[in-house]
Motif scaffolding. Sequence first.
Motif, PDB file in Angstrom:
ATOM      1  N   ILE A 190       0.867  -1.177   0.000  1.00 41.02           N
ATOM      2  CA  ILE A 190       0.000   0.000   0.000  1.00 41.02           C
ATOM      3  C   ILE A 190       0.899   1.220   0.000  1.00 41.02           C
ATOM      4  CG2 ILE A 190      -1.806   1.262   1.224  1.00 41.02           C
ATOM      5  CD1 ILE A 190      -2.693  -1.469   0.124  1.00 41.02           C
ATOM      6  N   LEU A 191       0.622   2.178  -0.875  1.00 40.43           N
ATOM      7  CA  LEU A 191       1.441   3.379  -0.910  1.00 40.43           C
ATOM      8  C   LEU A 191       0.595   4.606  -1.205  1.00 40.43           C
ATOM      9  CD1 LEU A 191       1.808   4.049  -4.171  1.00 40.43           C
ATOM     10  CD2 LEU A 191       3.523   2.253  -4.018  1.00 40.43           C
ATOM     11  N   PHE A 192       1.232   5.777  -1.045  1.00 38.73           N
ATOM     12  CA  PHE A 192       0.578   7.021  -1.438  1.00 38.73           C
ATOM     13  C   PHE A 192       1.605   7.912  -2.118  1.00 38.73           C
ATOM     14  CE2 PHE A 192       2.023   7.489   2.895  1.00 38.73           C
ATOM     15  CZ  PHE A 192       2.423   8.805   3.071  1.00 38.73           C
ATOM     16  N   ASP A 193       1.149   8.656  -3.131  1.00 41.06           N
ATOM     17  CA  ASP A 193       2.013   9.497  -3.959  1.00 41.06           C
ATOM     18  C   ASP A 193       1.869  10.984  -3.644  1.00 41.06           C
ATOM     19  OD1 ASP A 193       0.778   7.218  -6.134  1.00 41.06           O
ATOM     20  OD2 ASP A 193       2.959   7.358  -5.941  1.00 41.06           O
ATOM     21  N   ARG A 194       0.912  11.314  -2.780  1.00 41.23           N
ATOM     22  CA  ARG A 194       0.682  12.715  -2.426  1.00 41.23           C
ATOM     23  C   ARG A 194      -0.008  12.735  -1.073  1.00 41.23           C
ATOM     24  NH1 ARG A 194      -3.609  11.042  -5.451  1.00 41.23           N
ATOM     25  NH2 ARG A 194      -5.682  11.858  -4.907  1.00 41.23           N
ATOM     26  N   PHE A 195       0.005  13.887  -0.429  1.00 41.05           N
ATOM     27  CA  PHE A 195      -0.671  14.019   0.846  1.00 41.05           C
ATOM     28  C   PHE A 195      -2.175  14.150   0.632  1.00 41.05           C
ATOM     29  CE2 PHE A 195       3.531  16.034   2.054  1.00 41.05           C
ATOM     30  CZ  PHE A 195       3.973  14.931   2.769  1.00 41.05           C
ATOM     31  N   GLY A 196      -2.939  13.703   1.621  1.00 42.15           N
ATOM     32  CA  GLY A 196      -4.386  13.834   1.528  1.00 42.15           C
ATOM     33  C   GLY A 196      -5.091  12.883   2.466  1.00 42.15           C
ATOM     34  N   GLY A 197      -6.370  12.645   2.196  1.00 44.58           N
ATOM     35  CA  GLY A 197      -7.159  11.712   2.982  1.00 44.58           C
ATOM     36  C   GLY A 197      -6.846  10.283   2.603  1.00 44.58           C
ATOM     37  N   THR A 198      -7.651   9.363   3.102  1.00 44.76           N
ATOM     38  CA  THR A 198      -7.376   7.950   2.843  1.00 44.76           C
ATOM     39  C   THR A 198      -7.545   7.582   1.370  1.00 44.76           C
ATOM     40  OG1 THR A 198      -9.662   7.408   3.458  1.00 44.76           O
ATOM     41  CG2 THR A 198      -7.992   7.235   5.178  1.00 44.76           C
ATOM     42  N   GLU A 199      -8.152   8.479   0.596  1.00 43.31           N
ATOM     43  CA  GLU A 199      -8.313   8.193  -0.836  1.00 43.31           C
ATOM     44  C   GLU A 199      -6.981   8.170  -1.573  1.00 43.31           C
ATOM     45  OE1 GLU A 199      -8.055  12.566  -0.468  1.00 43.31           O
ATOM     46  OE2 GLU A 199      -9.262  11.034   0.574  1.00 43.31           O
ATOM     47  N   VAL A 200      -5.917   8.712  -0.977  1.00 42.87           N
ATOM     48  CA  VAL A 200      -4.613   8.704  -1.665  1.00 42.87           C
ATOM     49  C   VAL A 200      -3.911   7.361  -1.533  1.00 42.87           C
ATOM     50  CG1 VAL A 200      -4.363  11.187  -1.310  1.00 42.87           C
ATOM     51  CG2 VAL A 200      -3.263   9.604   0.298  1.00 42.87           C
ATOM     52  N   LEU A 201      -4.398   6.494  -0.652  1.00 39.21           N
ATOM     53  CA  LEU A 201      -3.797   5.172  -0.483  1.00 39.21           C
ATOM     54  C   LEU A 201      -4.210   4.259  -1.627  1.00 39.21           C
ATOM     55  CD1 LEU A 201      -4.453   4.646   3.333  1.00 39.21           C
ATOM     56  CD2 LEU A 201      -2.283   5.263   2.269  1.00 39.21           C
TER      57      LEU A 201
END
Length: 301
Positions: free
Chosen positions: A4-15
């Motif tokens: 699981i990763l994220f490419d930008r800051f934000g809510g859980t939708e970025v995961l």
Amino acid sequence: MKAILFDRFGGTEVLREADIEVPQPGPGQVRVRVKASGVNGLDGKIRSGMLEAVYPTTFPSVPGGELAGVVDAVGEGVRDVQVGDEVLGWADTGSYAEYALATIVAPKPADLEWQDAAALPVASETAERVLNLLGVTAGETVLMHGAAGGVGTLAVQLATARGARVIGTAGPANQAYLTSLGATATVYGEGLVERVRELAPDGVDAVFDLAGKGALEDSISLRGGTERIVTIADFRARQLGITFAQGPAQAAPERLAALAQDAAAGKLVTTVTSYPLDQAATAQQVSDAGHVRGKLVLTVA
């Protein structure tokens, strides 16, 4: 491997789930085939960008700071851990993944379930570090705000094991739960100072704030000042002259191993809600909302 990763800051939708390269252990590191990964409030704060000044993020980023699993590779210089060992500990790379690297691990008892093992490293280290900062000893009364979560569940038990009395705050649904852990339970919110004074007419000796929801002013009133109040969740602490306990000072694998043995023997209660890895966003939503009973854990197939 899946992670699981994220490419930008934000809510859980970025995961999002992605296939990334399996990490290779460096000197002093082991690679762990992750069976379970702990979910902490810190994970959501880092994901949101709230803590960028404290925990700089390189994108793409894999969340997660603790794990339980099986060692499948060791780096140069590793002597006390072997391939095939079942371990729990602190992840050097994000633990929301099929594989992660770690430097500090402890042996997992055979009788301890994977998800219960993953619930221990961060929560136990945080709980004991703050209790030590507060100098909690036998015969004292400790007020814990938000005591029903992952850290609070262990902090209540570790404090009572020292011979202290714990008054723990939580929502109505968690009153019986706190009582079962050995705390004197009361609800948070308006009128808290009066409720606590009724429960502890001689006052409270220390305050451990795990909630971060505006309880510091009440804590100062109950203590008659800012001495022996520590928070791990309220970022207003410094402006109020209160200690903010940030990050592990020194993770101790020997102590983690002992607590894992206690958990396996039923002497230390862990309460876990598990989600599969691909539901990491849901788990973080629950974590972000608060009011969690015990620990949230991701299981990895």
